[in-house]
Scaffold this active site. Sequence first.
Site, PDB file in Angstrom:
ATOM      1  CG  ASN A  16      -2.407  -0.609   0.833  1.00 56.07           C
ATOM      2  OD1 ASN A  16      -2.998  -0.091  -0.065  1.00 56.07           O
ATOM      3  ND2 ASN A  16      -2.322  -1.990   1.640  1.00 56.07           N
ATOM      4  CG  HIS A 111     -10.278  -3.338   8.264  1.00 56.09           C
ATOM      5  ND1 HIS A 111      -9.415  -3.844   9.042  1.00 56.09           N
ATOM      6  CD2 HIS A 111     -11.258  -4.091   7.931  1.00 56.09           C
ATOM      7  CE1 HIS A 111     -10.065  -5.019   9.195  1.00 56.09           C
ATOM      8  NE2 HIS A 111     -11.274  -5.145   8.639  1.00 56.09           N
TER       9      HIS A 111
HETATM   10  C1  GRF Z   1      -3.408  -4.431   3.806  1.00 58.79           C
HETATM   11  O1  GRF Z   1      -4.403  -5.502   3.508  1.00 58.79           O
HETATM   12  C2  GRF Z   1      -4.211  -3.507   4.604  1.00 58.79           C
HETATM   13  O2  GRF Z   1      -5.582  -3.467   4.323  1.00 58.79           O
HETATM   14  C3  GRF Z   1      -4.032  -4.089   6.129  1.00 58.79           C
HETATM   15  O3  GRF Z   1      -2.723  -4.735   5.974  1.00 58.79           O
HETATM   16  C4  GRF Z   1      -2.482  -5.108   4.908  1.00 58.79           C
HETATM   17  C5  GRF Z   1      -1.062  -4.665   4.461  1.00 58.79           C
HETATM   18  O4  GRF Z   1      -0.356  -4.708   3.259  1.00 58.79           O
HETATM   19  N1  GRF Z   1      -4.327  -2.857   6.997  1.00 58.79           N
HETATM   20  P1  GRF Z   1       0.621  -4.220   2.646  1.00 58.79           P
HETATM   21  O5  GRF Z   1       1.634  -4.174   3.607  1.00 58.79           O
HETATM   22  O6  GRF Z   1       0.405  -2.788   2.282  1.00 58.79           O
HETATM   23  O7  GRF Z   1       0.924  -4.922   1.422  1.00 58.79           O
END
Ligand code: GRF
Length: 207
Positions: A16, A111
Amino acid sequence: MKKLRIAVLASGQGSNFGAVLNNIKQGKLDASICVVISNKKSAGVLEIARANNIPAYFISGKQFPEQQDFDNRVLSFLNKHEANFIILAGYLKMIGTEIIQKFSNRILNIHPALLPSFGGKGMYGHYVHEAVLDYGCKVSGVTVHLVDEKYDTGAPIVQRCVPVHENDTPDTLAQRVLKVEHQVFTEALQLFADGRVEVCGRKVKIK
Ligand code: GRF
């Protein structure tokens, strides 16, 4: 309206964070990322930050077992890098009251489900998608929400549905949801960058 200087708090692979960073680079989000902080030493998110010359710090929960001490350490880095906004991008630690108050209505979490379903303590990663499939949901989704003192209870800013397929496994569903997360986090941030978010208690108005 000051330009967003975003601090990223994350514990995992950082996809992300990577997506937000790419969108900034491509001019799709008018903001900058000033610091990345993780409570996991080997987190991929720190590697991505370092590869992009973004200040990156590991803060050890063992070294700072008290929440207040840990938060003071976080705050010192937020101040040092003049962050005015925080995103939790897969951050598996609680944020203390002081940080929440200092960054009131300027902390977002993402989330991987449609809150208030499938949220709260222990609902993270594959647990979320397993629970969605066990329940037999036909849709899941993504929620980007403001952060308050509890897990996953702050007011939503953007929510997006993602279909559940009959033959989904937690992994296939997670992948489909994650793709949408990568778009929606940036959308929510751009709303703040444009000064379009008005928060009044639990009510969020997008102007
Ligand atoms: C994501 O699925 C987010 O929604 C949750 O943790 C995960 C993080 O994924 N809070 P990344 O490390 O950004 O790939």
